[in-house]
Structure formats: structure tokens, C-alpha cells
Design a protein around this motif. Structure first.
Motif, mmCIF file in Angstrom:
data_model
loop_
_atom_site.group_PDB
_atom_site.id
_atom_site.type_symbol
_atom_site.label_atom_id
_atom_site.label_comp_id
_atom_site.label_asym_id
_atom_site.label_seq_id
_atom_site.Cartn_x
_atom_site.Cartn_y
_atom_site.Cartn_z
ATOM 1 N N GLU A 57 0.933 -1.266 0.039
ATOM 2 C CA GLU A 57 0.180 0.068 -0.069
ATOM 3 C C GLU A 57 0.919 1.267 -0.064
ATOM 4 O O GLU A 57 0.677 2.196 -0.618
ATOM 5 C CB GLU A 57 -0.902 -0.085 1.033
ATOM 6 C CG GLU A 57 -2.017 -0.906 1.110
ATOM 7 C CD GLU A 57 -1.641 -2.289 1.892
ATOM 8 O OE1 GLU A 57 -0.507 -2.535 1.942
ATOM 9 O OE2 GLU A 57 -2.609 -3.095 2.005
ATOM 10 N N VAL A 58 1.881 1.407 0.874
ATOM 11 C CA VAL A 58 2.692 2.298 0.736
ATOM 12 C C VAL A 58 3.406 2.457 -0.421
ATOM 13 O O VAL A 58 3.641 3.715 -0.966
ATOM 14 C CB VAL A 58 3.910 2.176 2.211
ATOM 15 C CG1 VAL A 58 4.782 3.391 2.179
ATOM 16 C CG2 VAL A 58 3.043 2.418 3.493
ATOM 17 N N ARG A 87 2.276 -3.929 -11.322
ATOM 18 C CA ARG A 87 2.809 -5.356 -10.698
ATOM 19 C C ARG A 87 2.267 -5.335 -9.248
ATOM 20 O O ARG A 87 1.783 -6.517 -8.937
ATOM 21 C CB ARG A 87 4.280 -5.561 -11.109
ATOM 22 C CG ARG A 87 4.503 -5.928 -12.841
ATOM 23 C CD ARG A 87 5.882 -6.483 -12.855
ATOM 24 N NE ARG A 87 6.846 -5.615 -12.382
ATOM 25 C CZ ARG A 87 7.412 -4.512 -12.929
ATOM 26 N NH1 ARG A 87 6.981 -4.334 -14.153
ATOM 27 N NH2 ARG A 87 8.371 -3.720 -12.533
ATOM 28 N N LEU A 88 2.707 -4.456 -8.705
ATOM 29 C CA LEU A 88 2.194 -4.390 -7.235
ATOM 30 C C LEU A 88 0.853 -4.233 -7.036
ATOM 31 O O LEU A 88 0.485 -5.081 -6.188
ATOM 32 C CB LEU A 88 2.904 -2.848 -6.414
ATOM 33 C CG LEU A 88 4.603 -3.015 -6.380
ATOM 34 C CD1 LEU A 88 4.791 -1.680 -5.902
ATOM 35 C CD2 LEU A 88 4.866 -3.951 -5.332
ATOM 36 N N LEU A 89 -0.052 -3.753 -7.895
ATOM 37 C CA LEU A 89 -1.324 -3.814 -7.598
ATOM 38 C C LEU A 89 -1.822 -5.194 -8.141
ATOM 39 O O LEU A 89 -3.006 -5.751 -7.446
ATOM 40 C CB LEU A 89 -2.280 -2.992 -8.426
ATOM 41 C CG LEU A 89 -2.147 -1.583 -7.988
ATOM 42 C CD1 LEU A 89 -2.778 -0.368 -8.749
ATOM 43 C CD2 LEU A 89 -2.717 -1.442 -6.650
ATOM 44 N N LEU A 116 -1.053 -7.572 -5.008
ATOM 45 C CA LEU A 116 -2.227 -7.144 -3.858
ATOM 46 C C LEU A 116 -3.367 -7.856 -4.085
ATOM 47 O O LEU A 116 -4.116 -8.206 -3.249
ATOM 48 C CB LEU A 116 -2.291 -5.712 -3.578
ATOM 49 C CG LEU A 116 -2.962 -5.305 -2.383
ATOM 50 C CD1 LEU A 116 -2.355 -5.686 -1.237
ATOM 51 C CD2 LEU A 116 -2.750 -3.643 -2.458
ATOM 52 N N ARG A 117 -3.734 -7.712 -5.406
ATOM 53 C CA ARG A 117 -5.179 -7.994 -5.768
ATOM 54 C C ARG A 117 -5.015 -9.767 -5.577
ATOM 55 O O ARG A 117 -6.124 -10.212 -5.036
ATOM 56 C CB ARG A 117 -5.539 -7.902 -7.310
ATOM 57 C CG ARG A 117 -6.834 -8.185 -7.771
ATOM 58 C CD ARG A 117 -7.081 -7.729 -9.191
ATOM 59 N NE ARG A 117 -8.372 -7.821 -9.385
ATOM 60 C CZ ARG A 117 -8.828 -7.545 -10.670
ATOM 61 N NH1 ARG A 117 -7.748 -7.223 -11.725
ATOM 62 N NH2 ARG A 117 -10.144 -7.599 -10.838
ATOM 63 N N TYR A 172 -6.894 -4.639 -1.866
ATOM 64 C CA TYR A 172 -6.867 -3.756 -3.087
ATOM 65 C C TYR A 172 -7.884 -2.857 -3.365
ATOM 66 O O TYR A 172 -7.739 -1.863 -3.863
ATOM 67 C CB TYR A 172 -7.009 -5.232 -4.145
ATOM 68 C CG TYR A 172 -6.942 -4.726 -5.655
ATOM 69 C CD1 TYR A 172 -5.769 -4.301 -6.395
ATOM 70 C CD2 TYR A 172 -8.056 -4.719 -6.234
ATOM 71 C CE1 TYR A 172 -5.915 -4.002 -7.617
ATOM 72 C CE2 TYR A 172 -8.401 -4.341 -7.654
ATOM 73 C CZ TYR A 172 -7.247 -3.834 -8.120
ATOM 74 O OH TYR A 172 -7.210 -3.620 -9.629
ATOM 75 N N SER A 173 -8.981 -3.304 -3.218
ATOM 76 C CA SER A 173 -10.341 -2.418 -3.202
ATOM 77 C C SER A 173 -10.211 -1.441 -2.252
ATOM 78 O O SER A 173 -10.316 -0.203 -2.946
ATOM 79 C CB SER A 173 -11.570 -3.236 -2.937
ATOM 80 O OG SER A 173 -11.889 -4.198 -3.688
ATOM 81 N N ASN A 174 -9.874 -1.568 -1.096
ATOM 82 C CA ASN A 174 -9.618 -0.297 -0.272
ATOM 83 C C ASN A 174 -8.487 0.831 -0.918
ATOM 84 O O ASN A 174 -8.829 1.876 -0.875
ATOM 85 C CB ASN A 174 -9.208 -0.543 1.170
ATOM 86 C CG ASN A 174 -10.323 -1.369 1.683
ATOM 87 O OD1 ASN A 174 -11.587 -1.240 1.520
ATOM 88 N ND2 ASN A 174 -10.290 -2.228 3.003
ATOM 89 N N LEU A 175 -7.424 0.057 -1.205
ATOM 90 C CA LEU A 175 -6.204 0.981 -1.820
ATOM 91 C C LEU A 175 -6.841 1.768 -3.125
ATOM 92 O O LEU A 175 -6.453 2.985 -3.050
ATOM 93 C CB LEU A 175 -5.049 0.249 -2.104
ATOM 94 C CG LEU A 175 -4.010 1.019 -2.434
ATOM 95 C CD1 LEU A 175 -3.310 1.819 -1.422
ATOM 96 C CD2 LEU A 175 -2.724 0.136 -2.787
#
Length: 89
Positions: free
Chosen positions: A26-27, A65-67, A70-71, A78-81
Motif C-alpha cells: 500500500e505504501v 505489478r504491485l497492484l 495485492l489483488r 486491493y479495493s480499499n487502496l
């Protein structure tokens, strides 16, 4: 165009998952998103800055790629971010 220390600390504080978290997905995505928005503004003014454009595309790919990671790990995080950052839709 690196982020200044105060802006980076604000991003860390608003997206960290626990008190000493500085490197969670997230960060990292929040910092990349901020740098992407700064660089996008720069490229709108400086159309022929091709090296910065290449760096922007690399940052976008890294964020993607990071998303994706996380997904796969947690759909809720993922949805919150995505909602918090206002990207993808």
C-alpha cells in the motif's frame, strides 16, 4: 523529481498497516502514484522529455505489478487502496 521528506512521511502515515510499516504494498503504490502524478504534470509541459517518459512508463508498470500482487493476496486491501487513491476508474 524525488518526493520531499514531508510528503513521503505523510504518504507513509496515511497508508501504513501498522506503526512501523514503511514498505508494504500500500505504501509503495501510494508513493509511486504520487511520483506518477508529478511526472505526468512535468511531461505535459515538456513534451520532448523522452527519458522522463521512459521513467514514467517504468513506474506505471511497477505500480501495475504491485497492484496485481495485492489483488491476488487480498481483494479487500486491493479495493480499499484503489478507492483511497482514486485510480482505476
Amino acid at each position: 523529481m524525488p518526493l520531499d521528506t514531508t510528503k513521503k512521511q505523510e504518504l507513509i502515515n496515511s497508508h501504513q498497516t501498522h506503526g512501523t510499516d514503511t514498505g508494504s504494498v500500500e505504501v509503495q503504490v501510494a508513493m509511486l502514484s504520487e511520483r506518477i502524478s508529478q511526472l505526468s504534470g512535468h511531461l505535459q509541459k515538456n513534451i520532448h522529455d523522452f527519458s522522463s517518459r521512459q521513467g514514467l512508463l517504468k513506474m506505471i508498470g511497477r505500480r501495475k505489478r504491485l497492484l496485481g500482487y495485492l489483488r491476488g493476496v487480498s481483494q479487500e486491501r486491493y479495493s480499499n487502496l484503489i478507492a483511497k487513491l482514486g485510480i482505476r476508474g
